[in-house]
Write a protein that holds these residues in place. Structure first.
Motif, short mmCIF file in Angstrom:
data_model
loop_
_atom_site.label_atom_id
_atom_site.label_comp_id
_atom_site.label_asym_id
_atom_site.label_seq_id
_atom_site.Cartn_x
_atom_site.Cartn_y
_atom_site.Cartn_z
N VAL A 265 8.11 -9.70 1.31
CA VAL A 265 7.23 -8.64 0.81
C VAL A 265 8.00 -7.33 0.72
O VAL A 265 7.86 -6.57 -0.24
N LYS B 169 8.43 -5.26 -2.64
CA LYS B 169 7.93 -3.88 -2.69
C LYS B 169 9.03 -2.95 -3.19
O LYS B 169 8.78 -2.08 -4.04
N ASN C 195 2.91 3.83 2.07
CA ASN C 195 2.60 2.65 1.25
C ASN C 195 1.48 2.92 0.26
O ASN C 195 1.50 2.41 -0.86
N ARG D 71 -2.36 0.58 3.75
CA ARG D 71 -2.17 -0.23 2.54
C ARG D 71 -1.13 -1.29 2.81
O ARG D 71 0.01 -0.97 3.14
N LYS D 72 -1.52 -2.52 2.70
CA LYS D 72 -0.58 -3.63 2.82
C LYS D 72 -0.57 -4.39 1.51
O LYS D 72 -1.62 -4.69 0.95
N PHE D 73 0.61 -4.69 1.03
CA PHE D 73 0.76 -5.44 -0.21
C PHE D 73 0.99 -6.91 0.10
O PHE D 73 1.63 -7.24 1.09
N THR D 74 0.46 -7.77 -0.75
CA THR D 74 0.74 -9.19 -0.64
C THR D 74 1.85 -9.54 -1.62
O THR D 74 2.08 -8.83 -2.61
N GLU E 276 0.41 -10.03 -5.14
CA GLU E 276 0.07 -8.75 -5.76
C GLU E 276 1.33 -8.04 -6.27
O GLU E 276 1.36 -7.53 -7.39
N LEU E 277 2.39 -8.05 -5.46
CA LEU E 277 3.64 -7.40 -5.86
C LEU E 277 4.31 -8.13 -7.02
O LEU E 277 4.84 -7.50 -7.94
#
Length: 160
Positions: free
Chosen positions: A30, A34, A81, A132-135, A138-139
């Motif tokens: 991740v 990112k 983030n 905010r956490k990205f998967t 999603e990225l």
């Protein structure tokens, strides 16, 4: 040292001849995704602001330069983030303003107010504290979108 090099060559030959199965690549983390998305978005923004000759203006000092020589400066720092991948948070800046002057925040603030309004600027600043956490999925979707939009800009800037 030489033994390791020879072993690597022999191993590669076995892979090429099909004697050994090719190991599967590890999926990107991740964090790597990112970083890739952030780099692509910065490039996209610089291209978007560029004229048909590929030149854009630093939003803080007005210096003109080719989009490849400019930075994608963040109004709210990249370390947050929640605003890292917000397009309205990134604008072309010369290396002097973005690096040596640490973003030239006074001029950047005036630009943000003129462009988006005071309320939108305050909202962007306030949003930096939102968790905010990205998967990975999603990225990967964002990366695909950014790459497509960059291709469109490259077409517009063809020959630059």
């Amino acid at each position: 040292m030489v033994g390791h090099a020879i072993a690597a060559i022999v191993k590669r030959l076995f892979y090429e001849r099909g004697c050994l199965p090719v190991p599967a690549r590890k999926p990107k983390t991740v964090a790597k995704l990112k970083q890739e998305a952030a780099t692509l978005l910065q490039k996209l923004v610089r291209m978007k602001y560029a004229n048909d000759s590929g030149f854009c203006e630093c939003v803080t000092c007005g210096k003109t330069g080719h989009y490849k020589e400019m930075d994608g400066g963040h109004f709210v720092s990249r370390r947050h983030n929640a605003t890292l991948l917000v397009e309205e948070n990134i604008h072309p800046q010369c290396k002097g303003c973005n690096g040596h002057q640490k973003g030239n925040i006074d001029s950047y603030s005036l630009f943000m107010i003129d462009t988006y309004g005071l309320d939108a600027m305050r909202e962007l600043i306030a949003s930096k504290h939102q968790p905010r956490k990205f998967t990975a999925i999603e990225l990967e979707d964002l990366i695909t979108d950014f790459k497509q939009r960059i291709k469109e800009q490259e077409h517009r800037l063809a020959g630059v």
